[in-house]
Write a protein that holds these residues in place. Structure first.
Motif, PDB file in Angstrom:
ATOM      1  N   ALA A 520     -65.975  23.919  28.126  1.00  0.00           N
ATOM      2  CA  ALA A 520     -67.316  24.261  28.561  1.00  0.00           C
ATOM      3  C   ALA A 520     -68.268  23.126  28.199  1.00  0.00           C
ATOM      4  N   ALA A 521     -69.451  23.146  28.806  1.00  0.00           N
ATOM      5  CA  ALA A 521     -70.465  22.163  28.460  1.00  0.00           C
ATOM      6  C   ALA A 521     -70.774  22.289  26.968  1.00  0.00           C
ATOM      7  N   GLY A 522     -70.755  21.178  26.274  1.00  0.00           N
ATOM      8  CA  GLY A 522     -71.003  21.192  24.837  1.00  0.00           C
ATOM      9  C   GLY A 522     -69.749  21.210  24.004  1.00  0.00           C
ATOM     10  N   ASP A 523     -68.601  21.579  24.606  1.00  0.00           N
ATOM     11  CA  ASP A 523     -67.347  21.543  23.866  1.00  0.00           C
ATOM     12  C   ASP A 523     -66.940  20.087  23.627  1.00  0.00           C
ATOM     13  N   PRO A 524     -66.250  19.810  22.521  1.00  0.00           N
ATOM     14  CA  PRO A 524     -65.816  18.435  22.269  1.00  0.00           C
ATOM     15  C   PRO A 524     -64.849  17.957  23.346  1.00  0.00           C
ATOM     16  N   ARG A 525     -64.948  16.698  23.646  1.00  0.00           N
ATOM     17  CA  ARG A 525     -64.079  16.090  24.659  1.00  0.00           C
ATOM     18  C   ARG A 525     -62.760  15.692  24.000  1.00  0.00           C
ATOM     19  N   THR A 526     -61.808  16.589  24.088  1.00  0.00           N
ATOM     20  CA  THR A 526     -60.492  16.364  23.487  1.00  0.00           C
ATOM     21  C   THR A 526     -59.461  16.129  24.576  1.00  0.00           C
ATOM     22  N   GLY A 527     -58.374  15.478  24.216  1.00  0.00           N
ATOM     23  CA  GLY A 527     -57.327  15.256  25.189  1.00  0.00           C
ATOM     24  C   GLY A 527     -56.163  14.489  24.615  1.00  0.00           C
ATOM     25  N   VAL A 528     -55.224  14.181  25.481  1.00  0.00           N
ATOM     26  CA  VAL A 528     -54.044  13.405  25.117  1.00  0.00           C
ATOM     27  C   VAL A 528     -54.373  11.928  25.274  1.00  0.00           C
ATOM     28  N   VAL A 529     -53.986  11.141  24.287  1.00  0.00           N
ATOM     29  CA  VAL A 529     -54.143   9.691  24.362  1.00  0.00           C
ATOM     30  C   VAL A 529     -52.755   9.074  24.403  1.00  0.00           C
ATOM     31  N   SER A 530     -52.593   8.052  25.224  1.00  0.00           N
ATOM     32  CA  SER A 530     -51.266   7.487  25.423  1.00  0.00           C
ATOM     33  C   SER A 530     -51.378   6.017  25.784  1.00  0.00           C
ATOM     34  N   GLY A 531     -50.390   5.258  25.357  1.00  0.00           N
ATOM     35  CA  GLY A 531     -50.376   3.846  25.716  1.00  0.00           C
ATOM     36  C   GLY A 531     -49.150   3.151  25.182  1.00  0.00           C
ATOM     37  N   GLU A 532     -49.047   1.858  25.481  1.00  0.00           N
ATOM     38  CA  GLU A 532     -47.901   1.055  25.084  1.00  0.00           C
ATOM     39  C   GLU A 532     -48.371  -0.300  24.575  1.00  0.00           C
ATOM     40  N   VAL A 533     -47.594  -0.862  23.673  1.00  0.00           N
ATOM     41  CA  VAL A 533     -47.752  -2.262  23.282  1.00  0.00           C
ATOM     42  C   VAL A 533     -46.367  -2.894  23.329  1.00  0.00           C
ATOM     43  N   PRO A 534     -46.283  -4.211  23.534  1.00  0.00           N
ATOM     44  CA  PRO A 534     -44.968  -4.857  23.547  1.00  0.00           C
ATOM     45  C   PRO A 534     -44.242  -4.638  22.224  1.00  0.00           C
ATOM     46  N   TYR A 535     -42.939  -4.364  22.323  1.00  0.00           N
ATOM     47  CA  TYR A 535     -42.166  -4.158  21.103  1.00  0.00           C
ATOM     48  C   TYR A 535     -41.859  -5.495  20.436  1.00  0.00           C
ATOM     49  N   SER A 536     -41.886  -5.485  19.104  1.00  0.00           N
ATOM     50  CA  SER A 536     -41.485  -6.638  18.310  1.00  0.00           C
ATOM     51  C   SER A 536     -40.890  -6.134  17.007  1.00  0.00           C
ATOM     52  N   ASN A 537     -39.839  -6.803  16.549  1.00  0.00           N
ATOM     53  CA  ASN A 537     -39.265  -6.453  15.250  1.00  0.00           C
ATOM     54  C   ASN A 537     -40.245  -6.701  14.115  1.00  0.00           C
ATOM     55  N   ASP A 538     -41.286  -7.493  14.392  1.00  0.00           N
ATOM     56  CA  ASP A 538     -42.249  -7.846  13.352  1.00  0.00           C
ATOM     57  C   ASP A 538     -43.362  -6.818  13.185  1.00  0.00           C
ATOM     58  N   ILE A 539     -43.418  -5.808  14.049  1.00  0.00           N
ATOM     59  CA  ILE A 539     -44.501  -4.823  13.926  1.00  0.00           C
ATOM     60  C   ILE A 539     -44.357  -4.066  12.615  1.00  0.00           C
ATOM     61  N   ALA A 540     -45.415  -4.098  11.812  1.00  0.00           N
ATOM     62  CA  ALA A 540     -45.436  -3.385  10.536  1.00  0.00           C
ATOM     63  C   ALA A 540     -46.472  -2.277  10.522  1.00  0.00           C
ATOM     64  N   ARG A 541     -47.399  -2.319  11.479  1.00  0.00           N
ATOM     65  CA  ARG A 541     -48.495  -1.345  11.462  1.00  0.00           C
ATOM     66  C   ARG A 541     -49.016  -1.161  12.894  1.00  0.00           C
ATOM     67  N   LEU A 542     -49.287   0.092  13.234  1.00  0.00           N
ATOM     68  CA  LEU A 542     -49.929   0.434  14.502  1.00  0.00           C
ATOM     69  C   LEU A 542     -51.225   1.163  14.204  1.00  0.00           C
ATOM     70  N   GLU A 543     -52.276   0.794  14.923  1.00  0.00           N
ATOM     71  CA  GLU A 543     -53.559   1.479  14.773  1.00  0.00           C
ATOM     72  C   GLU A 543     -54.020   1.987  16.135  1.00  0.00           C
ATOM     73  N   LEU A 544     -54.516   3.216  16.137  1.00  0.00           N
ATOM     74  CA  LEU A 544     -55.222   3.759  17.288  1.00  0.00           C
ATOM     75  C   LEU A 544     -56.705   3.608  16.998  1.00  0.00           C
TER      76      LEU A 544
END
Length: 680
Positions: A520-544
């Motif tokens: 409804a109007a005034g309700d928080p805008r919630t939803g699903v968030v999705s995405g990709e980043v290139p894979y690397s063996n060096d990834i130690a941390r992901l941030e949204l």
């Protein structure tokens, strides 16, 4: 083309038949598949169950009951066939109702009802005429104009609807709750009966929803959590080769004992064609107006309607919409009704004897559109056509339906299909109407608006754009990209950023947000968030990140996860297969295998870091296709639901152990379900 008043020449009634003194004349022949008016303005989809309702004026001293009739079908090529009325509809002709077509159309038994054989509903023209009627004792009724009045209709090719129904299995105080067989069947049956398509492809699967909350809230948080899990499963399936046109929907069983077990439904509502939009909702019984064995049908029809772009009308029944509702809703029609006396649309539900649910008609002044929260819901003519438009656009086709009532009869040119979370980017080629999964073209440069090449890290989560909060629900390594980053980045577009162990940024890619419906109007805008980043063996941390602030974080363990090979509890396999054999001896309902005695369980052991979660996939065709049955579960075992191996000869179980970012995959030895032994 107007074909409701076409005059047809039909065969003259046999002069040898016995006629009564009473007589009839043809008033109207209605041809319907789901919703129709008194002008037959809603077109027909080839191959969909089609019914003729023949309304006549009866000239007799008193009402006549159990009247039967026949119609004649004629094809342009010269084929002719005669069809008897359905004996299950006991038609009553009432002289006092002569001239009152509107009154009769609201009642199933006030007209003769015929079902056109499916092999007569192929693409092309069909002429229909009433050839006669008789009392239940066989005495024929004289008909003054049966040889003069008829209707010509045109069947046109529609687009297909593809749906994966996920049964979300959750636990409460040690008890497992999962949809019943009738919940699945109700959903599938209702969609077939109500939606504008004759080409349906369904898959059903029980999944282990280990992240389900301990009680369901009355808002959208619980269904948003379910949708995030469903979106992650969909992406894993697509990476394993699933058709990207499948819509995914989760069924959450409500046992009627506690409101804490009732999960309110919600869905993603994409502004343009996007099969990656997911939804979820409850299944069970509990609505006073609904006497069917499960409300899973129309509830799924409502939530899937959102995934096909349909908004709430804002009917006054509680269905709110922050945008103000369906802007294209016809101004001639009240938002809590199917029509008016001037626009007399009637819902026709063919029913399903296997559920059972009876054949039913609902008048425009009783039923409401399926996208409302009103009682007695069914697709209105408006949304029947608009859903056809969206379904067709997703398939690179043009909707064959049109209605003079519609604000817009469909797009003149087909737009590009937006690739949202989990949707392999699809382009509509206007010239040929074909769809091409761009993610299969691995040579493209990664970035906003394009698919990445090579392996990727796929992130799925939840976000609240108003509070600036969110969480990461699942992170999985995929061998190929199944979505593309949004090209229209704004100040409110979240991003996914990866770092190495020294804190250096490896990638920074915009993410997609599909907002929840039912806000409804005034309700928080919630939803699903999705995405990709290139894979690397060096990834130690992901941030949204949202507005340059990290709202959710995942960190890799110092060492990669390690697990043992999944192994089957073979003694219990014999019990399971014995139960399966007893159930396959005769006809059964969907999901009935859950009655089988015994259970087959696969177990494995963590041999590495302490904090590990497990995504589980199964294959019943030797590893060609993998279906996801659990996402980031803390459990080190999986019980094989008997429906997963129905009709299969082999079974493979694949476990993806994750430290939060990186995965180690271990696959069981193939199991020969016929010999009941592991294959060497």
């Amino acid at each position: 083309m107007r074909w409701n008043l076409v005059v047809l020449v039909t065969a003259v009634l046999s002069s040898t038949a016995a006629f009564s003194a009473e007589a009839i004349n043809v008033q109207f022949l209605e041809v319907t598949q789901s919703v129709q008016d008194d002008r037959n303005s809603i077109g027909l989809i080839a191959g969909k169950r089609t019914f003729v309702r023949a309304f006549v004026e009866y000239h007799g001293a008193s009402a006549a009951s159990k009247v039967r009739g026949t119609i004649e079908l004629k094809r342009a090529a010269g084929g002719v066939r005669t069809i008897d009325s359905l004996p299950s509809v006991e038609t009553t002709l009432e002289p006092s109702e002569n001239g009152k077509l509107d009154m009769k159309r609201k009642k199933l038994d006030r007209g003769l009802v015929f079902e056109i054989p499916q092999d007569w509903t192929g693409v092309g023209e069909l002429a229909i005429s009433l050839t006669g009627a008789s009392f239940h004792n066989g005495t024929r009724l004289a008909c003054s104009d049966c040889d003069k009045k008829g209707v010509a209709v045109s069947f046109k090719q529609g687009a297909g609807v593809r749906v994966v129904l996920l049964g979300m299995s959750y636990k409460r105080s040690g008890k497992t709750f999962a949809p019943r067989a009738v919940d699945y069947k109700s959903a599938l049956s209702w969609l077939r009966r109500a939606y504008p398509s004759s080409d349906f492809e369904f898959e059903t699967r029980v999944i282990d929803w280990s992240a389900a909350p301990q009680s369901f809230d009355k808002g959208l948080k619980s269904c948003n959590m379910a949708n995030a899990a469903i979106a992650a499963i969909r992406k894993l399936d697509l990476a394993s080769g699933k058709n990207a046109l499948f819509h995914y929907y989760g069924l959450v069983y409500y046992d009627g004992t506690s409101e804490a077990n009732f999960m309110r439904g919600c869905s993603s509502l994409p502004p343009s064609p996007d099969p990656s939009a997911v939804g979820s909702g409850p299944a069970g019984v509990g609505y006073d107006w609904d006497s069917s064995p499960s409300f899973a049908g129309w509830y799924a029809g409502h939530e899937l309607g959102h995934t096909f772009g349909r908004h709430h009308p804002v009917s006054g029944c509680g269905d709110l919409d922050e945008t103000g509702g369906d802007a294209a809703w016809p101004n001639k029609i009240p938002k809590n009704r199917l029509g008016t006396a001037d626009e007399p649309f009637v819902a026709f539900d063919a029913g399903d004897s296997d559920l059972p649910t009876p054949m039913t008609v609902w008048g425009w002044d009783k039923a409401a559109d399926v996208m409302t929260y009103c009682s007695y819901v069914w697709p209105s003519a408006h949304n029947y056509v608009e859903m056809c438009n969206r379904i067709s656009a997703e398939n690179g086709a043009q909707c064959p339906l049109s209605s003079p009532l519609m604000a817009a009869a469909g797009p003149a040119g087909l737009p590009n299909i937006a690739a949202g979370p989990g949707g392999a980017p699809l382009l509509v080629k206007n010239s040929s109407g074909l769809l091409m999964p761009v993610a299969d073209r691995l040579g493209e440069t990664a970035g906003a608006g394009s698919a990445m090449s090579g392996p990727v890290v796929s992130l799925t989560g939840r976000i609240d754009l108003d509070s600036g909060s969110g969480e990461i629900s699942a992170v999985n390594r995929l061998d190929r990209s199944v979505e593309k980053a949004p090209s229209d980045k704004s100040a409110e577009t979240p991003t996914i950023r990866s770092y190495d162990a020294q804190g250096r940024v490896l990638s920074d890619v915009p993410a997609t947000v599909l907002l929840d419906s039912d806000r409804a109007a005034g309700d928080p805008r919630t939803g699903v968030v999705s995405g990709e980043v290139p894979y690397s063996n060096d990834i130690a941390r992901l941030e949204l990140l949202y507005k340059d602030k990290a709202i959710a974080v995942r960190e890799a363990a110092p060492t990669r996860p390690a697990i043992s090979q999944p192994t089957a509890d073979l003694p219990r396999l014999n019990e399971l297969l014995k139960g399966l054999n007893s159930l396959t001896a005769g006809p059964r309902q969907i999901g009935e295998f859950s009655k089988a005695n015994g259970a087959l369980t696969y177990t494995w052991h963590n041999q590495g870091s302490a904090s590990v979660r497990y995504t589980v996939q199964i294959s019943t065709n030797g590893g060609k296709d993998w279906n996801t049955v659990a996402v980031e579960s803390p459990q080190r075992s999986i019980t094989i639901d008997p429906t997963w191996i129905e009709g299969a000869s082999t079974l493979d179980v694949r476990v993806r152990a994750s430290d939060g970012i990186h995965e180690t995959v271990s696959t069981s030895r193939p199991l020969d379900l016929g010999a009941r032994l592991p294959l060497q």
